[in-house]
Scaffold this motif. Structure first.
Motif, PDB file in Angstrom:
ATOM      1  N   SER A 533       0.812  -1.317  -0.026  1.00 48.92           N
ATOM      2  CA  SER A 533       0.117  -0.043   0.054  1.00 48.92           C
ATOM      3  C   SER A 533       0.934   1.169   0.064  1.00 48.92           C
ATOM      4  CB  SER A 533      -0.811   0.004   1.228  1.00 48.92           C
ATOM      5  OG  SER A 533      -1.782   1.207   1.011  1.00 48.92           O
ATOM      6  N   HIS A 535      -0.454   3.629   1.669  1.00 52.71           N
ATOM      7  CA  HIS A 535      -1.065   4.332   2.864  1.00 52.71           C
ATOM      8  C   HIS A 535      -0.195   3.779   4.194  1.00 52.71           C
ATOM      9  CE1 HIS A 535      -4.356   6.498   0.901  1.00 52.71           C
ATOM     10  NE2 HIS A 535      -4.444   5.482  -0.042  1.00 52.71           N
ATOM     11  N   PRO A 537      -0.060   1.766   7.151  1.00 49.73           N
ATOM     12  CA  PRO A 537      -0.944   0.812   8.008  1.00 49.73           C
ATOM     13  C   PRO A 537      -0.902   0.796   9.684  1.00 49.73           C
ATOM     14  CG  PRO A 537       1.198  -0.553   7.456  1.00 49.73           C
ATOM     15  CD  PRO A 537       1.332   1.010   6.741  1.00 49.73           C
ATOM     16  N   TRP A 546      -5.599   0.336   7.093  1.00 50.26           N
ATOM     17  CA  TRP A 546      -5.078   1.257   6.246  1.00 50.26           C
ATOM     18  C   TRP A 546      -6.268   2.604   5.957  1.00 50.26           C
ATOM     19  CZ3 TRP A 546      -5.010  -3.882   5.319  1.00 50.26           C
ATOM     20  CH2 TRP A 546      -3.682  -4.602   4.961  1.00 50.26           C
ATOM     21  N   ARG A 552     -11.143   3.465   3.722  1.00 45.61           N
ATOM     22  CA  ARG A 552     -10.228   2.779   4.641  1.00 45.61           C
ATOM     23  C   ARG A 552     -10.654   0.973   4.208  1.00 45.61           C
ATOM     24  NH1 ARG A 552     -11.239   2.254  11.208  1.00 45.61           N
ATOM     25  NH2 ARG A 552     -13.261   1.414  11.148  1.00 45.61           N
TER      26      ARG A 552
END
Length: 607
Positions: A533, A535, A537, A546, A552
């Motif tokens: 990802s 994003h 975690p 995430w 999300r």
């Protein structure tokens, strides 16, 4: 496949007495440009071109230095030479549009100087595309993607500007294109390697050279032979697509390869008044529908292989395709700005062909299956939000291959919560035996298992079959046999990955269940489940979270079986922009000869 005999090609070519003024789909003159420049969807492009043209008249040409040219050979980097190379081509685009629109002598003089300078370049090729040691073809006569594109762009300048272009400049363009492109490609019996390459190279090189030939070659008998050779390469290119129309190189290379195939096919169609139509056949229609199928949000597409996380569709290409074939369109919110493009062909067609009536349409929804390529995509507008899933099988010898079988993307409201990283920075090592040491290409950079410390292996023999079943209500089930993706030293005898994707009624939520079933030759095994990802975690008591700005994802896992850890990895995207990648690693140790790992994602959209 394209099935024209040489007699049919010759008859169609020799029947053309005069070069049509509509080779670009319409007659391109000042009257048209004045009209286009006032359209709201195109006005920003002309304003940008005017500003760039003013700079071009004041600043010297970007220099192509030998010290930058040699860096690919000495240290494997490309950007130092390619940046000023593309800056020259971008300047060409702006000056061409302004000259066609305003017809001021100072702009024409700047354009003529630039064309003269491009004609004087040591080679039109990239250093990365030249052999490391001398061979039978000198650098100035090697035909690569960018040499062919340069020839086509200069040929179109001669065609569009006509008598307004100084005759000496036009004559030099003709001489340089003849010596650099036509002689080594069309007059040699020895083929270039890309003529047998089932990738974008065959279409771009042959298509750009073929368009230059249509524009510059007056001898119709010679042009017939050139056309036959281009069509032969185009057939090789088309054979690189699966029968389902999937471009396993990804949307960026679809735009590049299929784009140049279409640009050439369209010009040849106009040149022969429709006598030669390369766009016939169901496979071509499926290929043309690819962008609509793989769009996950207005500016994001499935990014498998060396694709891009963000991609703006070339509106001119897609609008003209829609007019010719009536294929479904992806959502197109704007015409790409010139500064994002350094290719005359794409930029000019965006200006000449983009139809405001086709912008801001709906995004295609539903399930899109590519059974030959082993891709599955599901997209749905649900409870006021956009939910998209993509997963893949296939094999690990695809064009621009990544070792990514069983990998998937989860996209909600235009955010890739679980991502495919797409292409990294192209260097020498990116395309040699160190390719799979790059996180963008290796299994370690994809949401797939690592088995007993062993990643997936490259090669056609490492493959995965994908079987999908769709049910009502947006539910999609997929099963992928990953056994052959891993080499024997992994200890696997069987690995099956199963997905279930469903939308939750009356809520802006979706569930994605993942089950991996392992069989091993012996006991005491280790499996690491990876999830990628952009994003950051968070680990929270058997959950990974995430959090994006508009959505999300929450992954629930058995904390008694799996140990969770996260890693932050700094890398660079294809355009050299820095990026921080987050990898979640769920590790199970001491697994027996049979093991099952069950994971469940809940995806929630902010609406």
């Amino acid at each position: 496949m394209i099935n024209y005999t040489f007699k049919e090609i010759r008859d169609a070519i020799t029947a053309v007495k005069e070069l049509p003024r509509t080779l670009l789909g319409r007659e391109v003159d000042q009257r048209l440009l004045l009209q286009l420049a006032e359209y709201p969807h195109l006005k920003p492009l002309f304003e940008e071109a005017r500003a760039d043209a003013d700079i071009a008249k004041k600043e010297p040409f970007p220099e192509l230095r030998f010290s930058a040219f040699r860096l690919f050979a000495s240290q494997g980097t490309r950007i130092e030479y390619e940046t000023p190379y593309f800056e020259r081509r971008s300047r060409f685009i702006s000056l061409m549009l302004v000259v066609l629109l305003e017809q001021e002598r100072s702009d024409m003089e700047a354009l003529e100087d630039l064309i003269w300078e491009i004609c004087a370049e040591y080679t039109w090729c990239f250093p990365a595309h030249l052999p490391m040691s001398p061979d039978r073809i000198p650098p100035r006569q090697r035909v690569d993607l960018f040499a062919a594109e340069t020839a086509q762009a200069l040929a179109e300048a001669v065609y569009l500007l006509g008598d307004r272009l100084d005759q000496q400049v036009a004559d030099r363009v003709r001489a340089e294109v003849e010596d650099r492109i036509f002689q080594p490609y069309f007059e040699s019996s020895a083929p270039f390697i890309w003529e047998s390459s089932m990738s974008n190279w065959a279409a771009v090189c042959s298509g750009a050279a073929g368009m230059a030939a249509i524009l510059l070659v007056d001898d119709r008998e010679r042009l017939a032979g050139m056309t036959a050779r281009v069509i032969s390469a185009m057939n090789v290119f088309l054979s690189g697509f699966e029968e389902d129309g999937c471009c396993t190189e990804g949307i960026v290379y679809w735009t590049y390869g299929f784009g140049f195939f279409f640009y050439y096919a369209d010009m040849l169609y106009e040149f022969t008044s429709g006598a030669i139509d390369l766009l016939r056949g169901e496979k071509i229609r499926k290929m043309a529908s690819f962008p609509a199928a793989v769009q996950l949000s207005p500016d994001q597409y499935v990014s498998f292989s060396d694709a891009s996380l963000d991609s703006e569709p070339h509106t001119g290409l897609l609008c003209r395709l829609n007019r010719r074939l009536g294929q479904p369109l992806p959502r197109m919110e704007r015409v790409p700005r010139l500064y994002l493009i350094n290719r005359w062909t794409h930029a000019s067609r965006n200006v000449f062909w983009s139809d405001a009536g086709l912008l801001n349409g709906p995004m295609a929804q539903g399930t899109f299956l590519f059974p030959d390529a082993c891709w599955a995509i599901n997209k749905a507008e649900h409870a006021g939000a956009q939910f998209s899933l993509a997963c893949k099988g296939g094999h690990n010898d695809e064009p621009h291959n990544h070792n990514d079988l069983g990998h998937f993307i989860l996209n909600v409201n235009g955010e890739m919560l679980l991502a495919d990283l797409g292409a990294g920075v192209y260097t020498k090592d990116y395309f040699n035996d160190k390719r799979y040491e790059h996180i963008h290409n290796a299994s370690e950079g994809h949401s797939v298992p690592i088995v007993n410390g062993i990643q997936q292996a490259a090669g056609r023999s490492h493959y995965a079959e994908l079987v999908c079943r769709e049910e009502a209500g947006g539910r999609l089930e997929a099963e992928i046999d990953l056994t052959s993706a891993y080499p024997a030293e992994s200890g696997l005898t069987k690995l099956t990955r199963s997905f279930v994707w469903r939308l939750l009624p009356d809520k802006p939520e979706a569930e994605f269940s993942l089950v991996d079933d392992f069989s091993f030759r012996a006991a005491n095994n280790r499996v690491e489940e990876l999830f990628m990802s952009l994003h950051r975690p968070e680990i929270d008591h058997g959950r990974i979270i995430w959090q994006g700005e508009r959505s999300r994802a929450v992954l629930a896992f058995d904390a008694g079986l799996l140990h969770a850890e996260t890693e932050a990895i700094d890398s660079h995207m294809h355009n050299s922009d820095p990026v921080r990648i987050y990898r979640v690693r769920l590790t199970a140790r001491g697994l027996g000869a049979e093991a099952r790992i069950k994971l469940s994602f809940t995806l929630t959209a902010a609406v």
